[in-house]
Design an enzyme around this catalytic site. Sequence first.
Site, PDB file in Angstrom:
ATOM      1  N   THR A 132      36.188 -22.638 -36.161  1.00 22.89           N
ATOM      2  CA  THR A 132      35.753 -21.527 -35.306  1.00 22.89           C
ATOM      3  C   THR A 132      36.896 -20.574 -34.987  1.00 22.89           C
ATOM      4  O   THR A 132      38.072 -20.972 -34.987  1.00 22.89           O
ATOM      5  CB  THR A 132      35.201 -22.113 -33.985  1.00 22.89           C
ATOM      6  OG1 THR A 132      34.976 -21.059 -33.065  1.00 22.89           O
ATOM      7  CG2 THR A 132      36.178 -23.101 -33.346  1.00 22.89           C
ATOM      8  N   GLU A 134      37.451 -19.620 -32.092  1.00 26.57           N
ATOM      9  CA  GLU A 134      37.906 -19.924 -30.722  1.00 26.57           C
ATOM     10  C   GLU A 134      39.258 -20.635 -30.691  1.00 26.57           C
ATOM     11  O   GLU A 134      39.898 -20.688 -29.650  1.00 26.57           O
ATOM     12  CB  GLU A 134      36.861 -20.775 -29.990  1.00 26.57           C
ATOM     13  CG  GLU A 134      35.536 -20.053 -29.863  1.00 26.57           C
ATOM     14  CD  GLU A 134      34.606 -20.627 -28.800  1.00 26.57           C
ATOM     15  OE1 GLU A 134      35.071 -21.427 -27.975  1.00 26.57           O
ATOM     16  OE2 GLU A 134      33.432 -20.250 -28.813  1.00 26.57           O
ATOM     17  N   LYS A 161      38.515 -28.492 -31.643  1.00 30.54           N
ATOM     18  CA  LYS A 161      38.406 -27.909 -32.983  1.00 30.54           C
ATOM     19  C   LYS A 161      39.803 -27.581 -33.526  1.00 30.54           C
ATOM     20  O   LYS A 161      40.088 -27.794 -34.705  1.00 30.54           O
ATOM     21  CB  LYS A 161      37.532 -26.641 -32.966  1.00 30.54           C
ATOM     22  CG  LYS A 161      36.056 -26.873 -32.725  1.00 30.54           C
ATOM     23  CD  LYS A 161      35.338 -27.653 -33.815  1.00 30.54           C
ATOM     24  CE  LYS A 161      35.211 -26.920 -35.129  1.00 30.54           C
ATOM     25  NZ  LYS A 161      34.336 -27.673 -36.086  1.00 30.54           N
TER      26      LYS A 161
HETATM   27  P1  NAD Z   1      25.107 -27.542 -33.872  1.00 30.11           P
HETATM   28  O1  NAD Z   1      25.480 -28.095 -32.539  1.00 30.11           O
HETATM   29  O2  NAD Z   1      23.870 -26.731 -34.011  1.00 30.11           O
HETATM   30  O3  NAD Z   1      24.964 -28.738 -34.923  1.00 30.11           O
HETATM   31  C1  NAD Z   1      25.882 -29.809 -34.980  1.00 30.11           C
HETATM   32  C2  NAD Z   1      25.318 -30.866 -35.901  1.00 30.11           C
HETATM   33  O4  NAD Z   1      26.274 -31.931 -35.964  1.00 30.11           O
HETATM   34  C3  NAD Z   1      23.999 -31.472 -35.396  1.00 30.11           C
HETATM   35  O5  NAD Z   1      23.091 -31.626 -36.462  1.00 30.11           O
HETATM   36  C4  NAD Z   1      24.430 -32.832 -34.845  1.00 30.11           C
HETATM   37  O6  NAD Z   1      23.399 -33.818 -34.923  1.00 30.11           O
HETATM   38  C5  NAD Z   1      25.612 -33.178 -35.768  1.00 30.11           C
HETATM   39  N1  NAD Z   1      26.541 -34.110 -35.124  1.00 30.11           N
HETATM   40  C6  NAD Z   1      27.078 -33.997 -33.881  1.00 30.11           C
HETATM   41  N2  NAD Z   1      27.847 -35.085 -33.628  1.00 30.11           N
HETATM   42  C7  NAD Z   1      27.800 -35.863 -34.738  1.00 30.11           C
HETATM   43  C8  NAD Z   1      28.395 -37.121 -35.088  1.00 30.11           C
HETATM   44  N3  NAD Z   1      29.194 -37.785 -34.229  1.00 30.11           N
HETATM   45  N4  NAD Z   1      28.156 -37.624 -36.323  1.00 30.11           N
HETATM   46  C9  NAD Z   1      27.356 -36.974 -37.206  1.00 30.11           C
HETATM   47  N5  NAD Z   1      26.736 -35.812 -36.908  1.00 30.11           N
HETATM   48  C10 NAD Z   1      26.966 -35.260 -35.697  1.00 30.11           C
HETATM   49  O7  NAD Z   1      26.391 -26.759 -34.375  1.00 30.11           O
HETATM   50  P2  NAD Z   1      26.499 -25.384 -35.166  1.00 30.11           P
HETATM   51  O8  NAD Z   1      26.457 -24.278 -34.206  1.00 30.11           O
HETATM   52  O9  NAD Z   1      25.593 -25.417 -36.327  1.00 30.11           O
HETATM   53  O10 NAD Z   1      28.023 -25.493 -35.677  1.00 30.11           O
HETATM   54  C11 NAD Z   1      28.331 -26.177 -36.887  1.00 30.11           C
HETATM   55  C12 NAD Z   1      29.826 -26.129 -37.119  1.00 30.11           C
HETATM   56  O11 NAD Z   1      30.247 -24.772 -37.224  1.00 30.11           O
HETATM   57  C13 NAD Z   1      30.653 -26.745 -36.006  1.00 30.11           C
HETATM   58  O12 NAD Z   1      31.732 -27.423 -36.592  1.00 30.11           O
HETATM   59  C14 NAD Z   1      31.136 -25.557 -35.196  1.00 30.11           C
HETATM   60  O13 NAD Z   1      32.352 -25.839 -34.568  1.00 30.11           O
HETATM   61  C15 NAD Z   1      31.274 -24.511 -36.268  1.00 30.11           C
HETATM   62  N6  NAD Z   1      31.084 -23.108 -35.829  1.00 30.11           N
HETATM   63  C16 NAD Z   1      29.983 -22.743 -35.118  1.00 30.11           C
HETATM   64  C17 NAD Z   1      29.800 -21.413 -34.772  1.00 30.11           C
HETATM   65  C18 NAD Z   1      28.584 -20.945 -34.008  1.00 30.11           C
HETATM   66  O14 NAD Z   1      28.520 -19.773 -33.618  1.00 30.11           O
HETATM   67  N7  NAD Z   1      27.588 -21.772 -33.778  1.00 30.11           N
HETATM   68  C19 NAD Z   1      30.762 -20.456 -35.143  1.00 30.11           C
HETATM   69  C20 NAD Z   1      31.891 -20.879 -35.859  1.00 30.11           C
HETATM   70  C21 NAD Z   1      32.028 -22.207 -36.212  1.00 30.11           C
HETATM   71  O1  DAU Z   2      33.067 -17.964 -31.578  1.00 25.20           O
HETATM   72  C1  DAU Z   2      32.456 -19.025 -32.239  1.00 25.20           C
HETATM   73  C2  DAU Z   2      31.803 -19.941 -31.234  1.00 25.20           C
HETATM   74  O2  DAU Z   2      30.656 -19.268 -30.752  1.00 25.20           O
HETATM   75  C3  DAU Z   2      31.427 -21.296 -31.827  1.00 25.20           C
HETATM   76  O3  DAU Z   2      32.588 -21.964 -32.211  1.00 25.20           O
HETATM   77  C4  DAU Z   2      30.652 -22.132 -30.810  1.00 25.20           C
HETATM   78  O4  DAU Z   2      30.226 -23.335 -31.406  1.00 25.20           O
HETATM   79  C5  DAU Z   2      29.445 -21.336 -30.361  1.00 25.20           C
HETATM   80  O5  DAU Z   2      28.740 -22.058 -29.367  1.00 25.20           O
HETATM   81  C6  DAU Z   2      29.864 -19.963 -29.817  1.00 25.20           C
HETATM   82  O6  DAU Z   2      30.582 -20.102 -28.565  1.00 25.20           O
HETATM   83  P1  DAU Z   2      30.336 -19.097 -27.326  1.00 25.20           P
HETATM   84  O7  DAU Z   2      30.747 -19.786 -26.100  1.00 25.20           O
HETATM   85  O8  DAU Z   2      30.881 -17.767 -27.616  1.00 25.20           O
HETATM   86  O9  DAU Z   2      28.703 -18.999 -27.437  1.00 25.20           O
HETATM   87  P2  DAU Z   2      27.575 -19.013 -26.309  1.00 25.20           P
HETATM   88  O10 DAU Z   2      26.293 -18.631 -26.979  1.00 25.20           O
HETATM   89  O11 DAU Z   2      27.593 -20.250 -25.508  1.00 25.20           O
HETATM   90  O12 DAU Z   2      28.011 -17.819 -25.362  1.00 25.20           O
HETATM   91  C7  DAU Z   2      28.152 -16.480 -25.860  1.00 25.20           C
HETATM   92  C8  DAU Z   2      28.631 -15.604 -24.709  1.00 25.20           C
HETATM   93  O13 DAU Z   2      27.573 -15.487 -23.752  1.00 25.20           O
HETATM   94  C9  DAU Z   2      29.804 -16.186 -23.953  1.00 25.20           C
HETATM   95  O14 DAU Z   2      30.631 -15.116 -23.512  1.00 25.20           O
HETATM   96  C10 DAU Z   2      29.175 -16.877 -22.752  1.00 25.20           C
HETATM   97  C11 DAU Z   2      27.976 -16.001 -22.476  1.00 25.20           C
HETATM   98  N1  DAU Z   2      26.778 -16.701 -21.924  1.00 25.20           N
HETATM   99  C12 DAU Z   2      26.337 -17.829 -22.543  1.00 25.20           C
HETATM  100  C13 DAU Z   2      25.229 -18.481 -22.074  1.00 25.20           C
HETATM  101  C14 DAU Z   2      24.742 -19.755 -22.731  1.00 25.20           C
HETATM  102  C15 DAU Z   2      26.115 -16.161 -20.844  1.00 25.20           C
HETATM  103  O15 DAU Z   2      26.494 -15.106 -20.303  1.00 25.20           O
HETATM  104  N2  DAU Z   2      25.006 -16.807 -20.386  1.00 25.20           N
HETATM  105  C16 DAU Z   2      24.540 -17.958 -20.938  1.00 25.20           C
HETATM  106  O16 DAU Z   2      23.524 -18.531 -20.443  1.00 25.20           O
END
Ligand code: NAD
Ligand code: DAU
Length: 352
Positions: A132, A134, A161
């Site tokens: 990520t 972050e 991470k």
């Molecule tokens: P998510 O929370 O939707 O999915 C995570 C998945 O991992 C789930 O299917 C869960 O069952 C599995 N998991 C969790 N713990 C586990 C364990 N101990 N063993 C096996 N499986 C396990 O996450 P996401 O948003 O799809 O993110 C996926 C990856 O991408 C993560 O590594 C996250 O850090 C990274 N990432 C996410 C974002 C974002 O915006 N969501 C952005 C950049 C990077």
């Molecule tokens: O930047 C990549 C990351 O983006 C990933 O690594 C993380 O897995 C993913 O969850 C996401 O993190 P954020 O914290 O940025 O995402 P989130 O959707 O939780 O929040 C987005 C922004 O909105 C953040 O500034 C917090 C704010 N927020 C979030 C929630 C859930 C609110 O204002 N209200 C809310 O209820």
Amino acid sequence: MNKTIIITGGAGFIGSHVVRLFVNKYPDYNIINLDKLTYAGNLENLKDIDKKSNYEFVKADIVDQIAINKIFEKYKPDAVIHLAAESHVDRSISNPTEFIFTNIVGTINLLNAARTVWGSDTINKLFYHVSTDEVYGSLGKEGLFYETTAYDPKSPYSASKASSDHLVRAYNHTFNLPVVISNCSNNYGPNQFPEKLIPLAINNIKNMKPIPIYGKGENVRDWLYVVDHANAIDKIFHDGKIGETYNIGGNNEWQNIDLIHKLCEVMDKKLNRKQGTSESLITFVKDRAGHDLRYAIDSSKLKNELGWEPSLQFEQGIVLTVDWYLNNNKWLENVVSGDYKMYYEQMYTNRN
Ligand code: NAD
Ligand code: DAU
């Protein structure tokens, strides 16, 4: 070319899009989706491809080294694409320890298993770690995150991470494990668990519930449509250089409050509500502890070296996303009610 790839976290949001892309695009690859099915894992996300002959699901916890070793021994993967993680920042604030186990211990367990099964024969092998933006910390009003930006994680999630990224690089440096890392900005799109900002707001608007905005809504995120992230992973997996890091971003910064205004406008249109109806649901609430102000990615390395660019404008992506949630009401209701979890718990209890 025939390949066996273990994709971890394939039942989650981004993982399910990566699994779908690889299963459909590469019929010669055997795709093993290794997932624990936590609250965020949902096999419903993959029901369109789960009968394909090049796809298999394996339920396992990456924190369990013995189980992971057995799986690697059985499948002898050529590659790993590692997405499994605890991913929600707010949960890392209320329960940090789970993030240490899954994100750090889980990653080292996978690295160990890959090392053991590959030995010194690492030709055509790859450990791809999905990370990520972050890890780079928080920006002020100016500037971008580059691949060379020093790590400065601020939340238990981003610290876990960052730690996993360091371990992946250390295994490359110390043991010559062939690795590649990508650091991506905020994803949005179909199948995202409705604890994250966009699906949470869509669900609340649909149900005429308050939309919680942390602080003053001034925080900035760079949003990328999830299918574009999956395409970037495909590109890096096939053409990325071993040992390198690639930033992935949408070049699409929004202050949270502006993004929610845009979403309200789209939702009012889609739900045939009077413009302004959804805006009235905006509610400013207590800020997230240690809330990072701004993330913004420079992904020119990926563009210049591998030719990847986002394919969708945010205006298109947000409409596709809203349409998906409105057309998949059952998915959303099941996830919110937890029904899917009970179903899969029953289904898999006697299998492992
Ligand atoms: P998510 O929370 O939707 O999915 C995570 C998945 O991992 C789930 O299917 C869960 O069952 C599995 N998991 C969790 N713990 C586990 C364990 N101990 N063993 C096996 N499986 C396990 O996450 P996401 O948003 O799809 O993110 C996926 C990856 O991408 C993560 O590594 C996250 O850090 C990274 N990432 C996410 C974002 C974002 O915006 N969501 C952005 C950049 C990077
Ligand atoms: O930047 C990549 C990351 O983006 C990933 O690594 C993380 O897995 C993913 O969850 C996401 O993190 P954020 O914290 O940025 O995402 P989130 O959707 O939780 O929040 C987005 C922004 O909105 C953040 O500034 C917090 C704010 N927020 C979030 C929630 C859930 C609110 O204002 N209200 C809310 O209820």
